[in-house]
Design a protein around this motif. Structure first.
Motif, PDB file in Angstrom:
ATOM      1  N   ALA A   1       0.845  -1.207   0.000  1.00 39.50           N
ATOM      2  CA  ALA A   1       0.000   0.000   0.000  1.00 39.50           C
ATOM      3  C   ALA A   1       0.878   1.255   0.000  1.00 39.50           C
ATOM      4  CB  ALA A   1      -0.920  -0.009   1.223  1.00 39.50           C
ATOM      5  N   VAL A   2       1.938   1.253   0.810  1.00 34.86           N
ATOM      6  CA  VAL A   2       2.833   2.418   0.868  1.00 34.86           C
ATOM      7  C   VAL A   2       3.426   2.691  -0.513  1.00 34.86           C
ATOM      8  CG1 VAL A   2       5.015   3.291   1.772  1.00 34.86           C
ATOM      9  CG2 VAL A   2       3.402   2.179   3.313  1.00 34.86           C
ATOM     10  N   ARG A   3       3.922   1.627  -1.145  1.00 34.98           N
ATOM     11  CA  ARG A   3       4.544   1.817  -2.466  1.00 34.98           C
ATOM     12  C   ARG A   3       3.507   2.288  -3.486  1.00 34.98           C
ATOM     13  NH1 ARG A   3       6.880  -3.795  -2.098  1.00 34.98           N
ATOM     14  NH2 ARG A   3       8.148  -3.552  -0.253  1.00 34.98           N
ATOM     15  N   TYR A   4       2.318   1.712  -3.408  1.00 31.36           N
ATOM     16  CA  TYR A   4       1.257   2.121  -4.341  1.00 31.36           C
ATOM     17  C   TYR A   4       0.939   3.612  -4.165  1.00 31.36           C
ATOM     18  CZ  TYR A   4      -3.123   2.074  -6.933  1.00 31.36           C
ATOM     19  OH  TYR A   4      -4.102   2.345  -7.845  1.00 31.36           O
ATOM     20  N   PHE A   5       0.736   4.021  -2.918  1.00 36.66           N
ATOM     21  CA  PHE A   5       0.336   5.415  -2.678  1.00 36.66           C
ATOM     22  C   PHE A   5       1.434   6.379  -3.133  1.00 36.66           C
ATOM     23  CE2 PHE A   5      -2.202   3.647   1.124  1.00 36.66           C
ATOM     24  CZ  PHE A   5      -3.200   3.227   0.261  1.00 36.66           C
ATOM     25  N   GLY A   6       2.682   6.021  -2.826  1.00 37.62           N
ATOM     26  CA  GLY A   6       3.799   6.883  -3.223  1.00 37.62           C
ATOM     27  C   GLY A   6       3.854   7.044  -4.732  1.00 37.62           C
ATOM     28  N   ALA A   7       3.695   5.918  -5.439  1.00 34.26           N
ATOM     29  CA  ALA A   7       3.747   5.966  -6.903  1.00 34.26           C
ATOM     30  C   ALA A   7       2.545   6.724  -7.457  1.00 34.26           C
ATOM     31  CB  ALA A   7       3.790   4.558  -7.471  1.00 34.26           C
ATOM     32  N   ALA A   8       1.365   6.445  -6.881  1.00 37.45           N
ATOM     33  CA  ALA A   8       0.138   7.077  -7.390  1.00 37.45           C
ATOM     34  C   ALA A   8       0.178   8.591  -7.230  1.00 37.45           C
ATOM     35  CB  ALA A   8      -1.083   6.510  -6.671  1.00 37.45           C
ATOM     36  N   LEU A   9       0.765   9.038  -6.149  1.00 36.35           N
ATOM     37  CA  LEU A   9       0.719  10.469  -5.873  1.00 36.35           C
ATOM     38  C   LEU A   9       1.863  11.256  -6.508  1.00 36.35           C
ATOM     39  CD1 LEU A   9      -0.417  10.428  -2.154  1.00 36.35           C
ATOM     40  CD2 LEU A   9      -1.675  11.365  -4.069  1.00 36.35           C
ATOM     41  N   TYR A  10       3.045  10.626  -6.665  1.00 36.11           N
ATOM     42  CA  TYR A  10       4.202  11.466  -7.000  1.00 36.11           C
ATOM     43  C   TYR A  10       5.100  10.987  -8.118  1.00 36.11           C
ATOM     44  CZ  TYR A  10       2.840  13.921  -2.844  1.00 36.11           C
ATOM     45  OH  TYR A  10       2.122  14.630  -1.937  1.00 36.11           O
ATOM     46  N   ASP A  11       4.980   9.732  -8.519  1.00 40.16           N
ATOM     47  CA  ASP A  11       5.914   9.273  -9.557  1.00 40.16           C
ATOM     48  C   ASP A  11       5.520   9.819 -10.921  1.00 40.16           C
ATOM     49  OD1 ASP A  11       7.380   7.977  -7.759  1.00 40.16           O
ATOM     50  OD2 ASP A  11       7.005   5.948  -8.491  1.00 40.16           O
ATOM     51  N   THR A  12       6.518  10.183 -11.693  1.00 41.84           N
ATOM     52  CA  THR A  12       6.232  10.668 -13.048  1.00 41.84           C
ATOM     53  C   THR A  12       5.684   9.531 -13.900  1.00 41.84           C
ATOM     54  OG1 THR A  12       8.230  11.961 -12.741  1.00 41.84           O
ATOM     55  CG2 THR A  12       7.226  12.025 -14.918  1.00 41.84           C
ATOM     56  N   ARG A  13       6.312   8.369 -13.786  1.00 40.01           N
ATOM     57  CA  ARG A  13       5.837   7.195 -14.533  1.00 40.01           C
ATOM     58  C   ARG A  13       5.498   6.103 -13.520  1.00 40.01           C
ATOM     59  NH1 ARG A  13       9.699   9.402 -17.824  1.00 40.01           N
ATOM     60  NH2 ARG A  13      11.371   8.352 -16.710  1.00 40.01           N
ATOM     61  N   PRO A  14       4.253   6.151 -13.009  1.00 45.44           N
ATOM     62  CA  PRO A  14       3.928   5.247 -11.887  1.00 45.44           C
ATOM     63  C   PRO A  14       3.457   3.854 -12.312  1.00 45.44           C
ATOM     64  CG  PRO A  14       2.073   6.682 -12.304  1.00 45.44           C
ATOM     65  CD  PRO A  14       3.123   7.038 -13.338  1.00 45.44           C
ATOM     66  N   TRP A  15       3.245   3.622 -13.610  1.00 47.41           N
ATOM     67  CA  TRP A  15       2.443   2.466 -14.030  1.00 47.41           C
ATOM     68  C   TRP A  15       3.042   1.118 -13.632  1.00 47.41           C
ATOM     69  CZ3 TRP A  15      -2.076   4.093 -14.427  1.00 47.41           C
ATOM     70  CH2 TRP A  15      -2.321   5.382 -14.920  1.00 47.41           C
ATOM     71  N   ASP A  16       4.354   0.973 -13.802  1.00 43.83           N
ATOM     72  CA  ASP A  16       4.977  -0.308 -13.442  1.00 43.83           C
ATOM     73  C   ASP A  16       4.730  -0.626 -11.964  1.00 43.83           C
ATOM     74  OD1 ASP A  16       5.829  -0.542 -15.956  1.00 43.83           O
ATOM     75  OD2 ASP A  16       7.951  -0.131 -15.569  1.00 43.83           O
ATOM     76  N   THR A  17       4.980   0.372 -11.127  1.00 43.44           N
ATOM     77  CA  THR A  17       4.780   0.169  -9.680  1.00 43.44           C
ATOM     78  C   THR A  17       3.307  -0.103  -9.375  1.00 43.44           C
ATOM     79  OG1 THR A  17       6.551   1.755  -9.326  1.00 43.44           O
ATOM     80  CG2 THR A  17       5.238   1.190  -7.415  1.00 43.44           C
ATOM     81  N   LEU A  18       2.428   0.666 -10.005  1.00 44.34           N
ATOM     82  CA  LEU A  18       0.998   0.502  -9.710  1.00 44.34           C
ATOM     83  C   LEU A  18       0.510  -0.889 -10.090  1.00 44.34           C
ATOM     84  CD1 LEU A  18      -0.608   3.924 -10.724  1.00 44.34           C
ATOM     85  CD2 LEU A  18       0.138   3.121  -8.494  1.00 44.34           C
ATOM     86  N   VAL A  19       0.919  -1.362 -11.268  1.00 41.69           N
ATOM     87  CA  VAL A  19       0.476  -2.695 -11.711  1.00 41.69           C
ATOM     88  C   VAL A  19       1.024  -3.762 -10.764  1.00 41.69           C
ATOM     89  CG1 VAL A  19       0.730  -4.418 -13.548  1.00 41.69           C
ATOM     90  CG2 VAL A  19       0.191  -2.048 -14.128  1.00 41.69           C
ATOM     91  N   ARG A  20       2.317  -3.641 -10.438  1.00 42.52           N
ATOM     92  CA  ARG A  20       2.937  -4.648  -9.568  1.00 42.52           C
ATOM     93  C   ARG A  20       2.252  -4.672  -8.196  1.00 42.52           C
ATOM     94  NH1 ARG A  20       7.792  -2.755  -9.645  1.00 42.52           N
ATOM     95  NH2 ARG A  20       7.672  -1.704  -7.636  1.00 42.52           N
ATOM     96  N   GLU A  21       2.051  -3.509  -7.621  1.00 42.29           N
ATOM     97  CA  GLU A  21       1.474  -3.471  -6.270  1.00 42.29           C
ATOM     98  C   GLU A  21      -0.013  -3.840  -6.273  1.00 42.29           C
ATOM     99  OE1 GLU A  21       3.513  -3.532  -4.059  1.00 42.29           O
ATOM    100  OE2 GLU A  21       5.252  -2.652  -5.059  1.00 42.29           O
TER     101      GLU A  21
END
Lengths: 190, 442
Positions: free
Chosen positions: B398-418
């Motif tokens: 959840a932490v990694r998902y939220f971090g990627a969702a809110l601030y990563d420029t290219r969050p998709w890899d992290t979002l799909v994985r998490e």
């Protein structure tokens, strides 16, 4: 049919198994297709933070009543349950027991299983319950109830099954049961 | 599905009618999240610092005859921070978003100035504001101090060579020019060989030249004391307390406690109210009962999480802080909140089914939530086994998902994985909870 026997004989367990709320550890309960069964457990089974009406409406929906609001309204009137927004946890013991019984009658059951139904009812409510059971019986339904009350036995029962230690030790009419009990009492006295 | 929704509606209604319980459920995780998030986020991790190389640092740099491996040198002096190389724009964006605590920039011409040995080149430091800034500044000063210390040795050695050359004479190089130096020793030798007379004047002149040469080296020797100076510029990033890290941990902590406690308590309450038998005998399956509690946890996590995110965003807006994409990314965050809430709710259902009583279930859920959360807070690089264990629970994902969702420029890899992790863990917990739920009607 009345289920009688001392505390711990297995009356409540048998009713719960017949209702489908408990799985039998051995044996099988067979139910004809389409037969609807209503169950009133000994301890009231409803949501304390919902009102009587909300409980009836919720369970009516879960029982797939075609008109859940109407069914709730009818049962509220029939059992003289309060229609105010008071949570059911704050109802009197008698009212909670009546709500418990009303919930058992949702879905127009063919068979009603009642566990000590008159235990917390006053004499007026007890009469109302007998009337309700009589209506069910006249309509072709069956009522199985557990009781410790001799008056219930006389008023409601056609047959009696006596349980002891989880096994049936007697099955017969009310008069046969009373005779057997009188004989047993005489033996114990002499 | 219909039964699940009916039970969910009942649970939400019940929750609304329990203001004290609702208040505790909302306040407790928020307070815990704030306390743990601040303490753990600040103390247990190395500050993340960007290195922006605008000079194009080579692999090796030769200074004063000493050759340095640039990456090794940086790794050695940057032990107390996590130094990441980023482009200028990305570093600035992440600093504003609070994902970095500082940016250190190597300006163009840095290496050439350093190799010139005449002037001290500058590194440029930008830090976040707030309580963590002094600590970051200290760490950057320590970093530059370590770097200076290494360079200083080279500089002093080079300076000593020059002094040695002047003393003893020989062939040397300075500022790229080769030359022969007579040296004071040689001068003395010449002085001894020559008869006294006009030649003595020449020797005296040499002594003057030698003095002038030593004067010239003075500046270079002083430069060895501070080969690099640190200059801080005014551009500032988001305060650490409003950073991506705090927000991600805060959200995950809040919903972890909330979802676990709520689902565990709600499922066990069905038994406490003696309703489970009435439900399970026909109108509702045990699977639907469990699903309704999972849905409850997801709904509350979604509502509360979005509330926290909105409050956070409003504070950021009111504070005039830039960086991050809190508004545009809310739909992505909502999906993550619901998924994480459901996965944690499924674990809560398992706890509730095993505990059977609402009070026991709440206590057990708290006891389960704490290690799950703490495992997720232990930095993976510090205790790797904690990281592996943490992967088995939804909190870290959840932490990694939220971090990627809110601030990563290219969050998709992290979002799909998490997302896959959360679905998998949630599914496993749901099946376990469904099996354990038989205990409720026994």
């Amino acid at each position: 049919m009345a289920l009688v026997g001392p505390n711990g004989a297995g009356k409540s367990t048998l009713l719960a198994v017949l209702a489908g709320a408990l799985r039998p550890t051995a044996g099988l309960v067979e139910r004809s297709p389409g037969v609807r069964v209503g169950w009133m457990p000994q301890r009231p089974a409803h949501y304390g933070r919902l009102t009587a009406r909300e409980n009836l409406e919720l369970f009516a929906r879960l029982e797939r009543e075609p008109d859940p609001d109407g069914a709730a309204e009818r049962l509220l009137a029939r059992f003289e349950l309060p229609a105010d927004p008071k949570p059911s946890a704050h109802l009197s013991v008698g009212n909670r027991q009546r709500l418990n019984l009303a919930l058992a009658l949702l879905g127009d059951p063919h068979v009603v299983l009642l566990d000590e139904p008159t235990a917390a009812l006053d004499s007026r409510q007890r009469r109302r319950l007998w009337e309700t059971v009589a209506e069910l019986r006249e309509g072709g339904g069956s009522v199985v109830f557990a009781t410790q009350n001799a008056e219930d036995l006389h008023r409601l029962a056609d047959r009696v099954v006596s349980l002891s230690g989880g096994a049936a030790v007697f099955a017969g009419s009310v008069s046969e049961y009373e005779r057997a009990e009188a004989e047993r009492s005489t033996c114990v006295t002499t | 599905m219909r039964n699940t929704l009916l039970l969910l509606r009942k649970d939400l209604l019940t929750l609304r009618r329990s203001p004290a319980l609702l208040g505790v459920l909302l306040a407790y995780p928020l307070v815990i999240a704030l306390l743990i998030g601040l303490a753990a986020g600040y103390a247990n991790t190395k500050p993340r610092v960007a290195l922006v190389d605008r000079d194009g640092l080579p692999e090796r740099v030769s200074i004063a005859g000493f050759s340095f491996d640039v990456n090794d040198t940086i790794d050695e002096v940057a032990r107390n921070v996590r130094l990441v190389r980023l482009s200028d724009d990305e570093a600035r964006r992440q600093l504003r978003a609070g994902r970095l605590v500082a940016v250190i920039t190597v300006p163009p011409g840095f290496v050439a100035t350093l190799q010139g040995l005449v002037r001290s080149p500058h590194l440029v430091l930008e830090t976040t504001t707030g309580g963590v800034a002094p600590r970051v500044r200290q760490q950057m000063q320590a970093l530059v101090y370590s770097l200076n210390l290494r360079l200083q040795r080279a500089f002093i050695a080079a300076d000593l060579e020059y002094v040695n050359l002047l003393l003893h004479g020989g062939r040397g190089t300075i500022l790229g020019q080769d030359f022969d130096v007579l040296g004071l020793d040689g001068a003395e030798r010449l002085l001894g060989e020559l008869p006294r007379g006009p030649r003595l004047d020449r020797i005296r002149e040499f002594v003057k030249d030698a003095t002038l040469a030593l004067d010239l080296t003075d500046e270079a020797i002083r430069a060895t004391a501070t080969p690099i100076q640190l200059r801080e510029v005014g551009d500032r990033g988001r305060t650490w307390s409003l950073s991506a890290q705090v927000q991600s941990y805060g959200l995950a902590l809040t919903i972890s406690f909330l979802a676990l406690l709520l689902a565990a308590g709600a499922l066990a309450a069905e038994r406490d109210e003696n309703v489970i038998g009435r439900l399970a005998r026909g109108p509702v399956t045990l699977g639907e009962v469990v699903s309704s509690k999972v849905a409850l946890a997801a709904a509350i996590a979604l509502g509360l999480g979005l509330g926290v995110a909105l409050a956070f965003g409003v504070v950021v807006e009111l504070g005039g802080v830039t960086g991050g994409e809190p508004w545009e990314r809310l739909p992505l965050l909502a999906l993550g909140l619901a998924l994480a809430g459901a996965a944690l709710g499924a674990i809560g259902c398992l706890v509730g089914a095993l505990a059977r009583e609402a009070r026991t279930a709440s206590l057990a859920a708290l006891l389960v939530a704490l290690p799950i959360v703490f495992l997720g807070l232990v930095p993976r690089e510090v205790v790797p086994p904690a990281g592996w264990l943490s992967d088995a629970f939804p909190f870290a994902h959840a932490v990694r998902y939220f971090g990627a969702a809110l601030y990563d420029t290219r969050p998709w890899d992290t979002l799909v994985r998490e997302t896959l992790w959360l679905l998998g863990l949630g599914g496993l917990a749901w099946v376990s909870a469904r099996l354990a739920a038989r205990r409720l009607s026994a």
